[in-house]
Write a protein that holds these residues in place. Structure first.
Motif, PDB file in Angstrom:
ATOM      1  N   LEU A 239      -7.760   8.829  -2.591  1.00 33.32           N
ATOM      2  CA  LEU A 239      -7.922   8.216  -3.914  1.00 33.32           C
ATOM      3  C   LEU A 239      -7.320   6.816  -3.937  1.00 33.32           C
ATOM      4  O   LEU A 239      -7.930   5.871  -4.439  1.00 33.32           O
ATOM      5  N   THR A 240      -6.123   6.684  -3.369  1.00 31.81           N
ATOM      6  CA  THR A 240      -5.461   5.378  -3.371  1.00 31.81           C
ATOM      7  C   THR A 240      -6.286   4.370  -2.590  1.00 31.81           C
ATOM      8  O   THR A 240      -6.526   3.254  -3.058  1.00 31.81           O
ATOM      9  N   VAL A 241      -6.742   4.769  -1.423  1.00 31.72           N
ATOM     10  CA  VAL A 241      -7.476   3.830  -0.571  1.00 31.72           C
ATOM     11  C   VAL A 241      -8.801   3.458  -1.226  1.00 31.72           C
ATOM     12  O   VAL A 241      -9.224   2.303  -1.215  1.00 31.72           O
TER      13      VAL A 241
ATOM     14  N   LEU B 190       0.820   3.871  -2.860  1.00 28.25           N
ATOM     15  CA  LEU B 190       0.491   5.265  -2.550  1.00 28.25           C
ATOM     16  C   LEU B 190       1.548   6.192  -3.134  1.00 28.25           C
ATOM     17  O   LEU B 190       1.237   7.186  -3.792  1.00 28.25           O
TER      18      LEU B 190
ATOM     19  N   LEU C  24      -3.879  -1.330 -10.767  1.00 23.67           N
ATOM     20  CA  LEU C  24      -4.091   0.081 -10.445  1.00 23.67           C
ATOM     21  C   LEU C  24      -2.992   0.937 -11.043  1.00 23.67           C
ATOM     22  O   LEU C  24      -3.259   1.980 -11.638  1.00 23.67           O
ATOM     23  N   PHE C  25      -1.757   0.455 -10.884  1.00 23.65           N
ATOM     24  CA  PHE C  25      -0.649   1.278 -11.371  1.00 23.65           C
ATOM     25  C   PHE C  25      -0.720   1.427 -12.888  1.00 23.65           C
ATOM     26  O   PHE C  25      -0.618   2.539 -13.408  1.00 23.65           O
TER      27      PHE C  25
ATOM     28  N   TYR D  20      -4.064  10.035  -0.660  1.00 21.85           N
ATOM     29  CA  TYR D  20      -4.369   8.879   0.198  1.00 21.85           C
ATOM     30  C   TYR D  20      -5.793   8.403  -0.038  1.00 21.85           C
ATOM     31  O   TYR D  20      -6.038   7.209  -0.216  1.00 21.85           O
TER      32      TYR D  20
ATOM     33  N   ILE E   5      -3.198  -8.733  -3.645  1.00 18.02           N
ATOM     34  CA  ILE E   5      -2.833  -7.333  -3.435  1.00 18.02           C
ATOM     35  C   ILE E   5      -1.848  -6.884  -4.515  1.00 18.02           C
ATOM     36  O   ILE E   5      -1.978  -5.794  -5.074  1.00 18.02           O
TER      37      ILE E   5
ATOM     38  N   LEU F 139      -5.274  -1.012   6.578  1.00 17.72           N
ATOM     39  CA  LEU F 139      -5.832   0.199   5.969  1.00 17.72           C
ATOM     40  C   LEU F 139      -6.380   1.135   7.039  1.00 17.72           C
ATOM     41  O   LEU F 139      -6.158   2.350   7.000  1.00 17.72           O
TER      42      LEU F 139
ATOM     43  N   TRP G 295      -1.787  10.517  -9.500  1.00 15.71           N
ATOM     44  CA  TRP G 295      -2.667  11.547  -8.920  1.00 15.71           C
ATOM     45  C   TRP G 295      -2.181  12.933  -9.256  1.00 15.71           C
ATOM     46  O   TRP G 295      -2.977  13.809  -9.583  1.00 15.71           O
TER      47      TRP G 295
ATOM     48  N   PHE H 229       0.822  -1.201   0.000  1.00 15.26           N
ATOM     49  CA  PHE H 229       0.000   0.000   0.000  1.00 15.26           C
ATOM     50  C   PHE H 229       0.862   1.259   0.000  1.00 15.26           C
ATOM     51  O   PHE H 229       0.579   2.214  -0.723  1.00 15.26           O
TER      52      PHE H 229
ATOM     53  N   PHE I  27      -2.369  -4.051  -7.162  1.00 13.12           N
ATOM     54  CA  PHE I  27      -1.299  -3.060  -7.260  1.00 13.12           C
ATOM     55  C   PHE I  27      -0.936  -2.826  -8.731  1.00 13.12           C
ATOM     56  O   PHE I  27      -0.927  -1.699  -9.237  1.00 13.12           O
TER      57      PHE I  27
ATOM     58  N   PHE J 284      -9.595   3.438  -4.526  1.00 13.38           N
ATOM     59  CA  PHE J 284      -9.431   2.560  -5.683  1.00 13.38           C
ATOM     60  C   PHE J 284      -8.839   1.211  -5.281  1.00 13.38           C
ATOM     61  O   PHE J 284      -9.143   0.198  -5.898  1.00 13.38           O
ATOM     62  N   PHE J 285      -8.014   1.221  -4.244  1.00 17.36           N
ATOM     63  CA  PHE J 285      -7.446  -0.042  -3.770  1.00 17.36           C
ATOM     64  C   PHE J 285      -8.553  -0.951  -3.235  1.00 17.36           C
ATOM     65  O   PHE J 285      -8.657  -2.120  -3.617  1.00 17.36           O
TER      66      PHE J 285
END
Lengths: 165, 408
Positions: B240-242, A23, B186-187, B238, B179, B273, A31, A19, B183, B244-245
């Protein structure tokens, strides 16, 4: 099923690591550029909107000015027309006056001419009458002088008259 | 926004209630079926195998229950540390290899740190192991967990749980693999989207970029801005990441045939999280946030001993609830879907195959319905987690103006 609620250390470790890296990577590579682009676009849109609004305002102003210009032009035309009408009326009146005066003058002149002519005619007439009278008188005299007695008497009388003077 | 929030809360409560009632109805079935081991289908085992973390990605089993049973699965790296044996890295498939290979393989693959005493691990005898346990070197895999062998075997307590010591298990388990998958997805996805933005400049978004943008703007404008206020930008990466994750992990859990990931339905993941949210809240808490906890305003000093512990408890309650809500919602969803599927086999096992066929249409109907509901829940739970995180951040950075209207 107590396994369900007992968190595994390994999973915590990998989740934390994954994570945090995610991030960091997303913050740097996703972002930031995306949010920047979105912000730029929003700013652009709001700018365009305000510009459009401004343009509309200006257009309205121009319309207003045009309207006032048109109104002014109409007013001016009215004024010019009025002035022209007045001028033409004045001119007509003046011309009328002038014409009347001329007519008067001509009339006057004619009258005078008539008068003069009449006078002349009268003088002529008088002269002619005089001449005629003289001629008549001469003729009468001639006729009278043919008579001796009468002629003597007249000469005497004339001589008397001269003596008196 | 306030209306929307309370609506969501109501929806959430309703969903949880539906789930609770369904769990009551179907919850007994797995245990009931568990009692019928002889009939060949154990729903509780099946569901447990699915929702718990595992050391392999298991797709399906061929010739189940027969001598030539074959498990079609992807082995995953096992990474262990114990004081006795140091670091050990091997494929999880090693646990399932035949007994005769174990000694040779282990001596080749395993690496022990120099400072640990050289030992000759006593090979556990399979006859000593309970059914379902697999050994490799000094390690025993039992019910998805790895234990250190004691005298070559597993000591089970009276409740059936092993009493053996456990090594530090940093393995790439099924959920860790999930995960990593999330990852990578998402990336790649957002990197591509970011590139599209950079390439196109200021134009309207296209295709999938449009979908992502809608969600990004949703997080920014519906979650971050109204909940945090003017300082939202700091927390946006943070959030946005959380969001979409969690959303991606939730959706991964709904895709069948890829190994049945249950990432956000694992308490370790939600704990991590929630811990991030908690840490960020604490790190960003301003003076007024802390003073509200330790010097509650407008309260007589006499009540401080009562109120301060409550406030401190509240501080920890928030992430705790965050952790439990996501975990419970996703796990419950998986359990219900699996229970519906299991019904077919339970009926089949109890009353013969015909009963199983007869049950299947109803079972499938409910499964499809639940899958659709889970799609909604996948989004909703990501939204709720992000929203609550944002609200906690908002409370941490909010400047309180102590006016008469400020009521607690």
């Amino acid at each position: 099923m107590d396994q369900l609620v007992s968190p595994g250390i390994g999973l915590i470790f990998w989740t934390t690591l994954a994570f945090l890296v995610l991030l960091f990577l997303l913050k740097k590579f996703a972002w930031k550029p995306i949010l920047k682009a979105l912000k730029e676009r929003e700013e652009r849109i709001s700018q365009a909107l305000s510009a459009a609004e401004e343009a509309e305002k200006r257009l309205k102003e121009i319309q207003l000015r045009n309207e006032s210009l048109v109104a002014e032009a109409a007013r001016e035309r009215e004024a010019i027309l009025k002035a022209a009408r007045e001028a033409s009326e004045k001119m007509v009146a003046e011309a009328k006056e002038k014409a009347a005066a001329e007519a008067q003058r001509l009339l006057e002149q004619a009258r005078e001419n008539i008068h003069n002519e009449r006078m002349k005619a009268l003088t002529d007439l008088k002269n002619q009458v005089g001449m005629l009278s003289l001629e008549i008188a001469e003729k009468i005299m001639r006729l009278r002088l043919q008579d001796e007695a009468l002629r003597d008497q007249a000469i005497r009388q004339l001589l008397d008259d001269i003596k008196l003077n | 926004m306030q209306v929307l929030r309370s609506n969501n809360l109501i929806i959430n409560v309703i969903i949880v209630l539906i789930r609770a009632s369904l769990s009551l109805v179907f919850g007994f079935l797995p245990t009931w079926a568990s009692g019928n081991q002889g009939k060949g289908f154990d729903a509780g085992q099946m569901i447990g195998d699915h929702i718990l973390d595992a050391h392999e990605i298991h797709f399906f089993t061929l010739h189940e229950g027969q001598p030539d049973e074959v498990h079609i699965s992807v082995p995953l790296p096992v990474i262990l540390y114990s004081r006795e044996f140091g670091w050990d890295v091997f494929w999880s498939s090693a646990f399932h290899h035949g007994r005769e290979h174990q000694t040779a393989e282990h001596s080749q693959n395993a690496t022990y740190s120099a400072d640990t005493p050289i030992h000759t691990p006593k090979q556990p005898d399979h006859s000593e192991l309970p059914p379902g346990a697999h050994a490799y070197g000094p390690y025993i895999l039992y019910k998805h967990k790895i234990y250190l062998a004691e005298d070559g075997g597993l000591r089970l307590g009276p409740d059936g749980k092993p009493l053996n010591k456990r090594p530090l298990d940093l393995s790439i388990t099924k959920n860790v693999a999930g995960i990593f998958l999330a990852f990578i997805l998402l990336f790649l996805l957002f990197r591509a989207a970011a590139k599209a933005y950079q390439r196109q400049g200021v134009t309207a978004p296209k295709g999938f970029q449009n979908v992502l943008e809608t969600l990004i703007l949703f997080v920014r404008d519906e979650i971050a801005k109204p909940s945090i206020g003017p300082k939202y930008e700091k927390f946006l990466p943070y959030l946005l990441t959380v969001f979409f994750f969690i959303f991606t992990c939730n959706l991964l859990g709904l895709i069948p045939f890829i190994g049945g990931f249950n990432i956000t339905g694992n308490i370790a993941v939600t704990l991590t999280l929630a811990a991030f949210t908690f840490a960020l809240t604490c790190l960003n808490g301003n003076a007024s946030y802390w003073s509200h906890i330790f010097w509650p305003p407008g309260v007589p000093k006499v009540l401080y001993p009562l109120l301060i512990p409550i406030e401190i408890m509240g501080m920890f309650n928030k992430p705790l609830v965050l952790m439990l809500r996501l975990f419970a919602n996703i796990t419950a969803g998986h359990i219900i879907i699996l229970s519906f599927v299991a019904l077919i086999f339970i009926f089949s096992a109890l009353f013969g195959p015909l009963a199983g066929y007869a049950t299947s249409p109803f079972s499938m109907l409910f499964t499809i319905f639940m899958n659709l509901l889970e799609l909604l829940v996948a989004f909703l739970q990501a939204y709720v987690f992000t929203l609550l995180s944002a609200i906690y951040f908002g409370q941490a950075v909010e400047e309180h103006h102590h006016s008469a209207s400020h009521v607690h």
